[in-house]
Design a protein around this motif. Structure first.
Motif, PDB file in Angstrom:
ATOM      1  N   UNK A 189       0.721  -1.440   0.151  1.00  0.00           N
ATOM      2  CA  UNK A 189      -0.031  -0.005   0.067  1.00  0.00           C
ATOM      3  C   UNK A 189       0.857   1.393  -0.129  1.00  0.00           C
ATOM      4  N   UNK A 190       1.790   1.390   0.771  1.00  0.00           N
ATOM      5  CA  UNK A 190       2.805   2.499   0.852  1.00  0.00           C
ATOM      6  C   UNK A 190       3.400   3.038  -0.596  1.00  0.00           C
TER       7      UNK A 190
ATOM      8  N   UNK B  74       2.548   6.037  -2.997  1.00  0.00           N
ATOM      9  CA  UNK B  74       3.624   6.944  -3.452  1.00  0.00           C
ATOM     10  C   UNK B  74       3.819   7.178  -4.969  1.00  0.00           C
ATOM     11  N   UNK B  75       3.593   6.022  -5.702  1.00  0.00           N
ATOM     12  CA  UNK B  75       3.461   6.280  -7.175  1.00  0.00           C
ATOM     13  C   UNK B  75       2.436   7.066  -7.520  1.00  0.00           C
TER      14      UNK B  75
ATOM     15  N   UNK C 175       5.829  10.643  -0.115  1.00  0.00           N
ATOM     16  CA  UNK C 175       6.252   9.656   0.969  1.00  0.00           C
ATOM     17  C   UNK C 175       4.826   9.055   1.615  1.00  0.00           C
ATOM     18  N   UNK C 176       4.996   7.855   2.029  1.00  0.00           N
ATOM     19  CA  UNK C 176       3.832   7.326   2.821  1.00  0.00           C
ATOM     20  C   UNK C 176       3.759   8.159   4.188  1.00  0.00           C
ATOM     21  N   UNK C 177       4.616   8.718   4.975  1.00  0.00           N
ATOM     22  CA  UNK C 177       4.602   9.393   6.013  1.00  0.00           C
ATOM     23  C   UNK C 177       3.572  10.602   5.649  1.00  0.00           C
ATOM     24  N   UNK C 178       3.816  11.358   4.456  1.00  0.00           N
ATOM     25  CA  UNK C 178       3.243  12.692   4.101  1.00  0.00           C
ATOM     26  C   UNK C 178       1.699  12.269   3.842  1.00  0.00           C
TER      27      UNK C 178
ATOM     28  N   UNK D  71       0.933   1.503   6.028  1.00  0.00           N
ATOM     29  CA  UNK D  71       0.874   0.066   5.710  1.00  0.00           C
ATOM     30  C   UNK D  71      -0.134  -0.529   5.165  1.00  0.00           C
ATOM     31  N   UNK D  72      -0.037  -1.941   4.679  1.00  0.00           N
ATOM     32  CA  UNK D  72      -0.948  -2.562   4.032  1.00  0.00           C
ATOM     33  C   UNK D  72      -2.243  -2.708   4.766  1.00  0.00           C
ATOM     34  N   UNK D  73      -3.395  -2.400   4.066  1.00  0.00           N
ATOM     35  CA  UNK D  73      -4.517  -2.552   4.925  1.00  0.00           C
ATOM     36  C   UNK D  73      -4.773  -4.322   5.041  1.00  0.00           C
TER      37      UNK D  73
END
Length: 532
Positions: free
Chosen positions: A120-121, A125-126, A131-134, A139-141
């Motif tokens: 998921x992250x 991001x793509x 970034x995932x933190x933004x 993390x994956x569901x």
């Protein structure tokens, strides 16, 4: 001393007069200067000659074909860096990949492309360039979570922006970015969606007797598990909720990648005489555990394991996509980017992917985040190119908008981690515009890579006496900050077995400066989740 100084000066003049000038030599990423193209953008290594060459090539292609290039992004699932023949795998590891190898030979092979540690992250991001933190997608569901998850809520997607740029946008395959109606692909920028909203194992794991007998044998629990997700391929168009198109069970799951590929190739064929470009985001089911290869491929790979059979099938599916582009006379105006969403899943050994690097999916060590990547565009990307320049899958975002001629659409109201790598991909000897690769595990900052050096400020522990299996990268825990850090030279120690921080004191400040500059961006552009 005067003679020594004079000798050094003479030597410098002689060296400068021989061979290529400093401007023509490859830029040393470790020493490279960077600049920001905007306050909210990741700093780049600027290569004016590469940018000019790419712009000229794009202008020529547009004059020839009448519109910007089609963009095809094929994202495989849990495929290891060493699974494809072009990356040292293929026949050598029991899974021949002739179609992928051919694309690599006729295009560009990127040996230092990076994903996020898990699915998921990476996908977020793509599609957001962030970034995932933004974005908050850390993390994956898990099974049952995806069905109601808001996912990309509030984010601007690549599909939305390419649609503004005049593209027809199609999503096929795995989504895993939220299953709530507002978060489904057709409602976040794609004109049509056909695929699976969550992860492959969500459709099968609860049905497997060996894994979950409590769910299989108890009617009430079985009904509860079946209600957790829409159990099948769904289809949808903007403004509506996707509906079931093909039910998935332990038998029909074998046909999912065939169904997805059939939809993708039909979409490509339908675009033959259209006057506007298209963006196809094609995310395969394979090779996520557990693998159920199509009957045509089951047991047919030299490796004879389901994972190996699935890699052979995925290679065939990629070949079908390329053939559809060729048959519809669109191949020469289509850039194809192929990668994996993370490293292989170690917990399913022996039925897992191959990587020469340390650790696997879930880890910030190279085995978890170094992804095989191939970029092909006949006549535009020189055949046989190989580069170890840094490329983060986030860079697909800004690069695609640049290819579309609409870099001006990149958002200015949020921090964009994506870098425009058009010059890197299209210039005959293009160099990466990315100087730093950052390693994050959920919202924990772990370290950075500059040049060949990787510096970790925290570590991950994958060993646990009370876990099954005992070593589990996907369930790794984080250490406290490491005094002095860990430094690896990835050229002499790609498996990250010998931390060299005590021996690399001169180089460490370079990486620390890059890290401090990166962390400072979160002050002006606060993330959706707090940093840990």
């Amino acid at each position: 001393m005067r003679r020594l100084a004079a000798g050094i000066s003479a030597l410098a003049l002689a060296v400068g007069a021989v061979g290529a000038s400093a401007q023509d030599r490859p830029v040393d990423g470790f020493l490279a200067a960077t600049k920001r193209v905007a306050p909210n953008r990741e700093p780049i290594i600027d290569h004016p000659k590469d940018r000019a060459a790419a712009a000229a090539a794009l202008n020529s292609a547009k004059a020839r074909f009448g519109h910007a290039p089609n963009i095809v992004m094929i994202l495989m699932d849990d495929v290891g860096w060493g699974d494809m023949g072009a990356f040292g795998g293929g026949v050598a590891v029991g899974s021949p990949t002739p179609n992928l190898d051919r694309l690599a030979a006729t295009g560009l092979r990127l040996t230092s492309a990076y994903s996020q540690p898990s699915c998921t992250p990476t996908r977020a991001s793509i599609l957001t360039g962030r970034l995932p933190v933004r974005t908050g997608l850390l993390k994956p569901y898990l099974p049952g979570e995806n069905n109601e998850a808001a996912g990309l809520n509030g984010e601007t997607t690549l599909a939305q922006l390419l649609k503004q740029a005049g593209y027809t946008t199609q999503a096929v395959g795995k989504w895993h970015l939220g299953g709530a109606p507002s978060s489904q692909p057709q409602n976040v920028g794609f004109d049509q969606y056909y695929g699976i909203l969550t992860s492959s194992d969500d459709y099968t794991a609860w049905r497997e007797q060996w894994r979950n007998p409590d769910l299989v044998n108890d009617p009430d629990r079985r009904a509860w598990a079946a209600d957790g997700e829409i159990m099948g391929i769904v289809s949808g168009t903007p403004g509506i909720t996707a509906t079931l198109a093909f039910p998935i069970d332990l038998d029909s799951v074998r046909y999912v990648d065939e169904k997805l590929t059939d939809h993708a190739t039909k979409f490509i064929a339908s675009r033959k005489n259209e006057k506007n470009p298209f963006f196809l985001y094609f995310a395969t089911r394979g090779a996520h555990f557990d693998n159920y290869p199509h009957p045509q491929f089951a047991g047919k790979s030299p490796g004879r394991y389901p994972y190996k059979d699935t890699i052979v099938e995925l290679d065939h599916r990629v070949g079908q996509v390329v053939e559809a582009l060729k048959q519809s006379d669109q191949l020469e105006n289509t850039i194809i980017m192929i990668a994996s969403d993370n490293g292989p899943m170690a917990e399913t050994f022996p039925d897992m992917g191959t990587t020469p690097f340390r650790s696997a999916k879930g880890s910030i060590y190279e085995g978890g985040v170094r992804t095989p990547m191939i970029v092909s565009w006949p006549g535009m990307i020189a055949p046989g190119r190989v580069s170890d320049g840094l490329f983060d899958l986030m860079d697909v975002f800004a690069t695609s908008l640049s290819l579309a001629g609409r870099a001006d659409l990149i958002p200015t109201d949020r921090y964009i981690d994506s870098i425009d790598q058009t010059g890197f991909l299209l210039a005959p000897e293009g160099q990466t515009a990315r100087r730093v690769e950052y390693y994050w595990a959920t919202n924990v900052f772990m370290g950075a890579r500059v040049g060949e050096f990787k510096y970790l400020v925290r570590d991950q522990s994958t060993e646990s006496d009370d876990s099954w299996p005992r070593s589990s990268p996907f369930s790794a825990s984080f250490t406290s900050p490491i005094y002095g850090g860990k430094m690896f030279d990835l050229y002499i120690d790609p498996k990250e077995e010998h931390a060299l921080a005590p021996l690399k004191q001169p180089q460490i400040p370079v990486l620390k400066n890059a890290i401090n500059a990166h962390l400072a961006t979160f002050k002006n552009y606060p993330p959706k989740v707090p940093l840990r």
